[in-house]
Design a protein around this motif. Structure first.
Motif, short mmCIF file in Angstrom:
data_model
loop_
_atom_site.label_atom_id
_atom_site.label_comp_id
_atom_site.label_asym_id
_atom_site.label_seq_id
_atom_site.Cartn_x
_atom_site.Cartn_y
_atom_site.Cartn_z
N VAL A 120 -106.23 77.05 -8.52
CA VAL A 120 -105.60 78.26 -9.06
C VAL A 120 -106.60 79.41 -9.01
CG1 VAL A 120 -104.61 79.32 -11.12
CG2 VAL A 120 -104.02 76.95 -10.52
N TRP A 152 -98.26 78.05 -10.51
CA TRP A 152 -98.23 78.36 -9.07
C TRP A 152 -97.02 79.23 -8.73
CZ3 TRP A 152 -101.96 78.03 -5.63
CH2 TRP A 152 -103.05 77.21 -5.92
N TYR A 157 -95.92 81.27 -5.33
CA TYR A 157 -95.88 80.15 -4.39
C TYR A 157 -94.67 79.26 -4.68
CZ TYR A 157 -100.64 81.29 -2.91
OH TYR A 157 -101.74 81.93 -2.40
#
Length: 403
Positions: A120, A152, A157
């Motif tokens: 991350v 995420w 993403y």
């Protein structure tokens, strides 16, 4: 360096035995950077990739601004607490301090993998096109896994998750491994790339023989929650395989390779009755009764043919025509080769541990060099992402990256 390279690039955290780098290299990626706290693992990366920038330090201490930007980040988070290899999963114990408030010396296992939050940190700084990783399937049921996925998603993403067994996975041009190894794998693809090129196809298949249709490419059949495909293969586990013909859909068994295909038959062992060498006493000790019983089972079951003895709960002897069980970092000495003599006497068997064959069972080519001593090799091989699995992931991700 990268100006002369037209293919995709990757950065690797927790390189270990470099199974992921080997797989990504085979798929046409250029590795720009590797990091691992372990000295032997770092040296393995340097030896096999001359000129690669290798950072031999804890990933937790790295300033991500000092790491190069790559199209793909490859990193597998910590799995020790989730792994079933050492028994039941248990939370990590707190570090004990001495009278001066300093940590007492202890086992090195807490540093064998980076934590799940280090990727991350990299993504916040570099915004790679994709993040790829793998772990034991229990990682998917870890209490923070769903929260991790949410982080995420907040970074922009889209997660794509799959479960694979290395002994089954169909990869064009690469045979399946002679090792049964269930793992969860993933690709977190940046949303703009997903919108432009679609998501990678991470649906595993296997070579199989359908009783009705003949040779088939088996597809996973989940007992429940197919939208969250995290689990292990088996009739009592989470998924099996089925014929892809929708008119058929019959249960199919994957076609596997036996460990005998990668054994080095020029390596000989010692007489079982002579026991094993004890490094602490400098002498030989007899094998314990449980090991002796496993050899006896193999002699009775295979009647003179060589076989594998697995020193693990609920395991005994298995055929060289079958894959071995999962190799682990701390239990790399679980698998032994037994060669019976004509009289089938236990004490006369030739008996030895698997050697370089363990690396072959993880898909490493023989020219791949491991640095360090025997314990270092066991750690690197057991912790590695299987090379064919990494190559499969790399190919599938590469297919959706901008050209």
């Amino acid at each position: 360096m990268t100006a002369l390279f037209e293919g995709p690039t990757s950065v690797h955290f927790f390189t270990g035995g470099c199974g992921d780098m080997r797989g990504f290299t085979d798929a046409g990626f250029l590795s720009l950077y590797a990091a691992n706290h372990d000295a032997a693992s770092s040296e393995t990366a340097r030896i096999n990739w001359p000129g690669l920038f290798v950072n031999p330090t804890d990933v937790q201490t790295i300033d991500m601004r000092c790491v190069p930007s790559a199209q793909v980040l490859v990193a597998s988070p910590i799995c020790t607490e989730a792994s079933p290899a050492g028994g039941k999963a248990a939370p990590r114990k707190a570090v004990e301090l001495d009278v001066n408030g300093r940590p007492k010396p202890g086992p090195d296992w807490p540093q064998t993998r980076i934590t799940m939050w280090e990727p991350v940190r990299y993504a916040e700084v570099h915004r790679p096109l994709a993040y790829v990783g793998e772990n034991v399937t229990q990682f998917g049921t870890f209490p923070l896994f769903q929260a991790w996925l949410t982080v995420w998603e907040a970074l922009g993403y889209t997660p794509v998750i799959a479960s694979v067994n290395a002994a089954h996975l169909k990869i064009d041009g690469i045979p399946p491994l002679p090792q049964s190894r269930d793992r969860v794998v993933w690709c977190f693809l940046r949303n703009d790339v997903a919108e432009a090129n679609g998501l990678p196809d991470l649906r595993p298949t296997c070579n199989a023989m359908c009783p009705t249709c003949g040779p088939a490419e088996g597809v996973q059949r989940w007992k429940k929650n197919p939208e969250f495909p995290v689990g292990e293969y088996g009739p009592t586990r989470q998924y099996t395989y089925a014929c892809p013909n929708m008119r058929c859909g019959a249960h199919v068994e994957p076609i596997t390779r036996g460990i005998g295909e990668v054994l080095d038959h020029t390596v000989h062992g010692s007489r079982f009755g002579d026991g094993y060498y004890d490094h602490f006493t400098g002498g030989r000790k007899p094998y314990v009764a449980a090991t002796r019983n496993r050899v006896a089972i193999g002699l009775e079951r295979y009647r003179g043919k060589p076989f594998i003895v697995t020193l693990r709960n609920h395991c005994d002897a298995s055929s060289l025509d079958d894959p071995i069980g999962t190799l682990t970092a701390k239990g790399g000495g679980h698998h032994y080769l037994a060669r019976p003599t004509a009289d089938l006497r236990i004490d006369e068997c030739e008996y030895r541990p698997l050697t370089r064959e363990k690396a072959r069972a993880q898909g490493f080519p023989d020219h791949h060099i491991f640095a360090g001593e025997e314990d270092d090799l066991r750690l690197q091989v057991g912790n590695a992402v299987p090379v064919p699995v990494a190559a499969w992931l790399a190919r599938r991700v590469k297919a959706v990256l901008p050209h």
